[in-house]
Design an enzyme around this catalytic site. Structure first.
Site, PDB file in Angstrom:
ATOM      1  N   HIS A  53      -9.626  36.548 -10.112  1.00 42.18           N
ATOM      2  CA  HIS A  53      -9.372  35.347 -10.576  1.00 42.18           C
ATOM      3  C   HIS A  53      -9.836  34.345  -9.654  1.00 42.18           C
ATOM      4  O   HIS A  53     -10.361  33.482 -10.203  1.00 42.18           O
ATOM      5  CB  HIS A  53      -7.676  35.186 -10.270  1.00 42.18           C
ATOM      6  N   GLU A  54      -9.771  34.398  -8.269  1.00 43.70           N
ATOM      7  CA  GLU A  54     -10.615  33.295  -7.405  1.00 43.70           C
ATOM      8  C   GLU A  54     -11.921  33.430  -7.536  1.00 43.70           C
ATOM      9  O   GLU A  54     -12.465  32.219  -7.427  1.00 43.70           O
ATOM     10  CB  GLU A  54      -9.993  33.429  -6.038  1.00 43.70           C
ATOM     11  N   GLY A  99       0.817  -1.202  -0.066  1.00 44.39           N
ATOM     12  CA  GLY A  99      -0.054  -0.103   0.237  1.00 44.39           C
ATOM     13  C   GLY A  99       0.951   1.247  -0.096  1.00 44.39           C
ATOM     14  O   GLY A  99       2.218   1.229   0.313  1.00 44.39           O
ATOM     15  N   PRO A 100       0.263   2.487  -0.595  1.00 44.84           N
ATOM     16  CA  PRO A 100       0.932   3.574  -0.212  1.00 44.84           C
ATOM     17  C   PRO A 100       1.524   4.046   1.224  1.00 44.84           C
ATOM     18  O   PRO A 100       1.122   3.536   2.006  1.00 44.84           O
ATOM     19  CB  PRO A 100      -0.113   4.866  -0.892  1.00 44.84           C
ATOM     20  N   PRO A 101       2.474   4.974   1.047  1.00 42.87           N
ATOM     21  CA  PRO A 101       2.803   5.109   2.461  1.00 42.87           C
ATOM     22  C   PRO A 101       1.760   5.961   3.615  1.00 42.87           C
ATOM     23  O   PRO A 101       0.889   6.561   2.981  1.00 42.87           O
ATOM     24  CB  PRO A 101       3.909   6.363   2.340  1.00 42.87           C
ATOM     25  N   GLY A 102       1.789   5.316   4.706  1.00 43.39           N
ATOM     26  CA  GLY A 102       0.753   6.213   5.692  1.00 43.39           C
ATOM     27  C   GLY A 102      -0.490   5.359   5.738  1.00 43.39           C
ATOM     28  O   GLY A 102      -1.579   5.923   6.234  1.00 43.39           O
ATOM     29  N   GLY A 105      -1.274   2.444   7.012  1.00 42.23           N
ATOM     30  CA  GLY A 105      -1.432   1.732   8.172  1.00 42.23           C
ATOM     31  C   GLY A 105      -0.723   0.284   8.042  1.00 42.23           C
ATOM     32  O   GLY A 105      -1.559  -0.582   8.694  1.00 42.23           O
ATOM     33  N   LYS A 106       0.194  -0.038   7.346  1.00 46.19           N
ATOM     34  CA  LYS A 106       0.309  -1.235   7.264  1.00 46.19           C
ATOM     35  C   LYS A 106       1.099  -1.886   8.584  1.00 46.19           C
ATOM     36  O   LYS A 106       0.995  -2.985   8.826  1.00 46.19           O
ATOM     37  CB  LYS A 106       1.445  -1.517   5.893  1.00 46.19           C
ATOM     38  N   THR A 107       1.969  -1.010   8.911  1.00 45.68           N
ATOM     39  CA  THR A 107       2.809  -1.570  10.324  1.00 45.68           C
ATOM     40  C   THR A 107       1.922  -1.744  11.330  1.00 45.68           C
ATOM     41  O   THR A 107       1.715  -2.597  12.108  1.00 45.68           O
ATOM     42  CB  THR A 107       3.854  -0.350  10.660  1.00 45.68           C
TER      43      THR A 107
END
Length: 613
Positions: free
Chosen positions: A413-414, A191-194, A196-198
């Protein structure tokens, strides 16, 4: 006076005493000469120092020592003086032994000092730490130390279901193996970083109630050849002794990178370490209750031998959470935060599409810090919005002063972005606009909040998204009659969307349903070793460029029509933005309704602009 020894007799005095017959019992060594001085009638040629030395001793015979010099006529002089003399062998083993032992002792002392410092730095303690360089550095958490369960992990329900079987095998291997099944040897969390794999791996150990060996992939490899393989062997030996147990290797790509031809061949340290890991995975019996978990965010670089069946049997994707998952994750992190009445979890989740679990944890912490900084009693939705802005756009730069004309250009612009987004269907809701500079180069920003997670988009929705991006540029053209550099980032995004519509999505009739550009590598895709070049003719390339430009021009015309028809809303909105610097969603809706009442056109103005779009 008591008799004594005459040491360090000058050689000249030795020769004088020898010629005067005052010496006896001479022993010739390799470096010194010893004998006896007859202290009676000392010759006058003897130095005054020797006379004074002998005068201090009692009369009689005194041993002496003299350093031998290279004197070829010494034996002849001894024979002439008729003095008895003999050769003497000296014990040389002691100096030789000292010449070897003393440097060795010094070297050992220095080595011990450096070893102790290295051990202290690594937290290993004493000489045992340095001598255990081949030992595994895995941190061992016993079942009572993990203190993480699936209740602490949210937003990854599919991953938790995949790992429930592993927990069941570790808790009750007999029941789960009654039909002949076996626990997977290895489970790879991808999975991507961050995401929750660990945390998920620690939760598995906490749920199963077994020892948990945790180590990072980079800790196996050292500068010394063979250390990594020794640590792999030691890690599995320790785990076997405490089975059932879980071995968790974080950042597996640091250890399991694909092997290739190199100058060192199979003797490369990393390859030896990987080979030992593969051997250990083949060797251990899953029936013993030993499970290997690993995590990586770069599966495309792993060696294929690691991913084959029988090693990492199961690969579990831990992806970024959807809206429902973000709500669950926020509920976990918000337990420790005092929330205000307006802090709705669903609204916060809607503000954070694409955020990982770690991003959401950081968001909650930033919001709590902002509420504390302003002296509030609870964390409100405003704090979460400010935290999202800080994480996405950067810090506010209130000291970056713009001249009045630049502020006016940025405001129009905004407001152009916001008004086009409010007018066109299928566009994300505008949550907030601001002309406060942020980050490195952002002079203003518009935040849009998706109402739901989207996975497919039609051509009309993509065209409307392009029109919103070009709304700021169209507003500058309408009001000031010229263009500025403020739309540089918008142009990059618009061009990317338009080119993808033509080259990847096949949305151009003249070019047909053909993909002229391969999709950029996604997560889990193995990148091509040699990127392919352009696979179409110059004529097709010319048509692609024309189609891309036509799509962008049409999106600009659409934004221009919407803003021209709602010029009153644009002017009033820009003026209020200049006054307040920030407008939220409710203020934008109130602004639109107020302009409708003043002009007497009712809410039809916005709906008509939608029909035109």
């Amino acid at each position: 006076m008591a008799p004594g020894r005459v040491n360090n007799l000058p050689y000249s005095d030795f020769k004088t005493l020898l010629q005067g017959g005052k010496l006896a019992d001479i022993a010739l060594g390799e470096t010194v000469i010893t004998g006896t001085v007859i202290d009676e009638d000392i010759p006058k040629a003897v130095s005054q120092a020797t006379v004074e030395r002998l005068s201090k001793l009692a009369k009689g015979r005194h041993p002496f020592t003299v350093v031998r010099v290279n004197d070829p006529g010494l034996v002849h002089d001894l024979e002439s003086a008729k003095v008895s003399f003999e050769g003497q062998l000296q014990n040389r083993w002691l100096p030789t032994l000292l010449s070897w032992i003393l440097p060795a002792l010094i070297f050992f002392a220095v080595w011990s000092f450096l070893a102790k410092r290295m051990a202290n730095q690594q937290g290993l303690g004493g000489m045992g730490g340095f001598m255990s360089i081949g030992k595994s550095k895995a941190k061992v958490y016993m079942e009572t130390d993990t203190k993480v369960t699936f209740a602490d992990v949210a937003g990854v329900d599919e991953a938790k279901e995949e790992l429930q079987e592993v927990i069941g095998f570790l808790k009750d291997p007999v029941r789960y193996g009654r039909l002949g099944g076996r626990v997977p040897k290895g489970v790879l969390l991808i999975g991507p970083p961050g995401t929750g794999k660990t945390l998920l791996a620690r939760a598995v150990a906490g749920e199963a109630g077994v020892p948990f060996f945790s180590i990072n992939g980079s800790e196996f490899v050292e500068m010394f050849v063979g250390i990594g393989a020794a640590r792999v062997r030691d890690l599995f030996e320790q785990a076997r002794k405490k089975a059932p147990a879980i071995i968790f290797i974080d950042e597996l790509d640091a250890l399991g990178r694909a092997r290739g031809a190199s100058a060192f061949g199979g003797h490369d340290e990393k390859e030896q370490t990987l080979n030992q890991l593969l051997s250990e995975m083949d060797g251990f019996d899953p029936g013993a209750g030993l499970v290997l978990l690993a995590a990586t965010n770069r599966p495309e670089v792993l060696d294929p031998a690691l991913l084959r069946a029988g090693r990492f049997d199961r690969q579990v994707l831990v992806d970024r959470p959807d809206r429902k998952g973000r709500i669950e994750i926020l509920n976990v992190h918000l337990k420790k935060v005092r929330l205000g009445p307006d802090a709705d979890t669903e609204q916060i989740a809607a503000l954070t599409p694409g955020f990982s679990g770690a991003d959401l944890a950081n968001l909650v912490n930033e919001a709590a810090l902002m509420a504390t900084r302003r002296g509030a009693e609870a964390v409100s939705l405003e704090d979460f919005t400010a935290a999202v802005e800080r994480m996405v756009a950067g810090l506010e730069k209130r000291n970056r002063l713009l001249n009045p004309l630049e502020r006016r250009v940025v405001a129009y612009h905004e407001m152009g972005h916001a008004l086009v987004a409010l007018s066109l269907p299928g566009v994300d809701t505008v949550h907030k606009i601001s002309i406060i500079p942020r980050g490195i180069g952002a002079l203003g920003y518009t935040i849009q909040r998706p109402t739901e997670d989207r996975f497919l988009m039609t051509r009309e929705e993509l065209e409307n998204k392009m029109a919103v991006l070009l709304g700021g540029r169209a507003s500058e053209r309408i009001v000031f009659g010229h263009l500025s550099t403020g739309a540089a980032d918008d142009l990059v995004k618009v061009t990317d969307i338009a080119r993808s519509m033509v080259m990847r999505y096949g949305m151009e009739e003249k070019l047909g349903h053909v993909a002229y550009e391969s999709e950029s590598p996604r997560f889990l895709d193995v990148p091509e070793a040699i990127p392919r070049g352009r696979q179409f003719s110059e004529e097709v390339a010319r048509e692609i460029d024309r189609a891309v430009k036509a799509n962008i021009d049409e999106a600009f015309r659409k934004a221009h029509r919407v803003l021209s028809q709602n010029r009153g809303v644009l002017d009033l909105g820009a003026e209020r933005l200049l006054q307040k610097e920030t407008l939220n969603e409710d203020e934008l809706k109130a602004l639109a309704n107020e302009v409708h009442r003043v002009e007497g056109s009712g809410p039809r103005a916005v709906s008509e602009s939608r029909a035109v779009g």
